[in-house]
Every structure is written in structure tokens, then in C-alpha cells.
Design a protein around this motif. Structure first.
Motif, short mmCIF file in Angstrom:
data_model
loop_
_atom_site.label_atom_id
_atom_site.label_comp_id
_atom_site.label_asym_id
_atom_site.label_seq_id
_atom_site.Cartn_x
_atom_site.Cartn_y
_atom_site.Cartn_z
N VAL A 197 34.58 46.22 42.29
CA VAL A 197 35.76 45.39 42.08
C VAL A 197 37.01 46.25 42.16
N GLU A 213 48.09 51.01 31.99
CA GLU A 213 48.14 52.03 30.95
C GLU A 213 47.39 53.27 31.40
N ALA A 233 37.45 48.93 43.73
CA ALA A 233 37.68 49.35 45.11
C ALA A 233 38.42 48.26 45.88
N VAL A 234 38.06 47.03 45.62
CA VAL A 234 38.72 45.93 46.31
C VAL A 234 40.14 45.74 45.80
N LEU A 235 40.30 45.93 44.51
CA LEU A 235 41.62 45.71 43.90
C LEU A 235 42.53 46.92 44.00
N LEU A 255 38.25 38.55 43.86
CA LEU A 255 37.98 39.42 44.99
C LEU A 255 38.59 38.88 46.27
N ILE A 281 46.43 47.13 43.65
CA ILE A 281 47.04 45.83 43.34
C ILE A 281 47.91 45.91 42.09
N LEU A 282 47.33 46.45 41.03
CA LEU A 282 48.07 46.53 39.78
C LEU A 282 48.61 47.94 39.59
N PRO A 283 49.75 48.06 38.96
CA PRO A 283 50.40 49.35 38.77
C PRO A 283 49.80 50.15 37.62
N LEU A 284 48.45 50.11 37.51
CA LEU A 284 47.82 50.94 36.48
C LEU A 284 48.50 50.81 35.12
N ARG A 286 41.06 43.90 34.33
CA ARG A 286 41.24 45.22 33.76
C ARG A 286 40.88 45.25 32.28
N ALA A 302 46.20 40.31 26.80
CA ALA A 302 45.39 39.43 27.64
C ALA A 302 44.77 38.33 26.79
#
Lengths: 114, 114
Positions: free
Chosen positions: B101, B113, B103-105, A14, B108-111, A95, B3
Motif C-alpha cells: 500500500v 509525522e 508503495a502505491v501511495l 489504492l 501522496i501524503l506529506p509524511l 496511515r 483520525a
DNA sequence: GGATTATACCTCGATATTCTAGGTATTGCA
DNA sequence: TGCAATACCTAGAATATCGAGGTATAATCC
């Protein structure tokens, strides 16, 4: 029936997430986190500061002092390239973790909101 | 880039989630969790069994022994009404936590999938 | 038959993470 | 003046999870 204030479990993620958008100082992060999470969680100082110092030691963030308009000194943190990489890794782990939990819980709750 | 296997942070929630669908025995839960989470997490025995005993003491689950077709004894756990309520509460807490989480992120990541 | 693997349960001590509860100091306000 | 908010920090307690071991039975392989 607002959810109770929850403790954190991914504090460093965070913090990194916040710093991705802009440099911030500690106290500000606590306020921002509560705001952005819609008051879902509240980072404690005893959690935050050790994390900031750790991230700084790892080279994920860099700190600098800057005077606030009020005259007070604030210690701002800036996300380094290394920190960006770390954020990316941790965000991805989050994620898939969240995905996994949702897969197990699938169908349990009636999808409260849209 | 699958992951890494992640440690758990909501072990009891996941156990309750599994038991919502059907009675299960410990070993089965470990296998099921790994399967349902698409190998994202792996519950350790040292985590699971103490949790099961705790849930039983709280009255959230009830245990009974049953012989497997192989002849071995298995200790099955059944979710009580109290356990269902607990599951509901914890699942909701999880939802808002995950929301917070995200909402904070956000952004950040390009979604990764769909 | 004997060895190894998979199943199935359990517990203790170590580790990691976060919180509690304190501390210091400055600024603004009543 | 005194109190609340801002701003930083830390040590020790509490909690959650893991690692590594233990026991025992069933199945498989040589």
C-alpha cells in the motif's frame, strides 16, 4: 519465502492512489497495482470495476474513452479535485491505521528488512 | 485533526499480537487495543468474541478461567505454540501488505509525522 | 436501599467488502 | 483457425465486521 498473494482491503484507496499520478484505464490499474506492490496483491476485476463506477458516481473520478494505438477503445479515469480530497482523507486514515497495527505488533517480527 | 475511529480489518492478527506479550481476557483486549493504537481503533465485542472462539477451536489459543481480585470470573486466553506460528505468518503478511500500500501511495501524503 | 455505571461475557442478523465465476468483444499470434 | 491476451462488465457467493441486543456481577452515587 515470498508472501502469498493477498486479497485487498483498501481497494478504493489504492485506485485513488494510482490515479493521483496519471490517468489510467481499468485493466492497466490491475497490472500496475500488481507491479507496484511487488506482486503482493492482485486486484480482481469484480472488485475494481464496481469501485470505478462508484467513484465516478461520487464525482471522485471522471471517465473518458480513448482509442489505443492498437485500435481498441479504452475507458480512462481521471482524478477530480474531489477525488484528490478523498484520496488525502483516506490516505491519512490508512496511515494511522497502519500505525496502530504496528504499535500492537511492535516487537513481534524481527524487522525483516531495512 | 485526529483520525476518526476506524473499523478493523485484521482483527485476529491484532488479537494474536496482544496475546504474544501476555495472557489476557476479552474485555481487557478491547481496552488495551484502543490504548495501544492511540485510540485509532476500537474492537467491537461482536467482532472479538467470535474470533476468540474461533482461535480456540483452531488451537491457536487456550482459555482458562480465573477469578479477578474483585471476585468476578474472567476468561483468560493464552497463545499456544501454534498460535505463535500463526501470528508470525499473519504479521509477515501484514508487513508486505502495508509495504505494498505504501508503495502505491508513495508521495501522496506529506509524511505527517516523524 | 435503589439506580446507574462499569465490568465481563455472549449471539444473531444486518451491512459492507471482496471474490468467484461467469459473460461479451477485439486483437495478435501460432 | 483457434487460442491467449486485452478490455470491459455483472450477479450472486463468501467473508469480515458491526450494531444491537441479551445476561449477570461489582462498584458508585444519591
Amino acid at each position: 519465502m515470498a508472501a502469498k498473494k493477498k486479497s485487498l482491503e483498501h481497494a478504493s484507496l489504492l485506485v485513488l492512489g494510482l490515479l493521483a499520478a496519471e490517468d489510467m484505464y481499468g485493466y492497466q490499474m490491475i497490472v500496475e497495482l500488481e507491479r507496484r506492490s511487488d506482486h503482493t496483491f492482485q486486484m480482481k476485476e469484480g472488485t475494481l470495476y464496481p469501485i470505478l463506477h462508484g467513484l465516478e458516481q461520487e464525482g471522485a473520478v471522471e471517465a473518458y474513452e480513448q482509442q489505443a494505438p492498437t485500435g481498441r477503445m479504452r475507458r480512462y479515469y481521471h482524478l477530480t479535485r474531489k477525488g484528490q480530497a478523498l484520496l488525502h482523507t483516506e490516505a491519512e486514515a490508512w496511515r494511522s491505521y497502519a500505525h496502530g497495527v504496528d504499535a500492537v505488533l511492535h516487537g513481534i517480527l524481527p524487522l525483516a528488512e531495512a
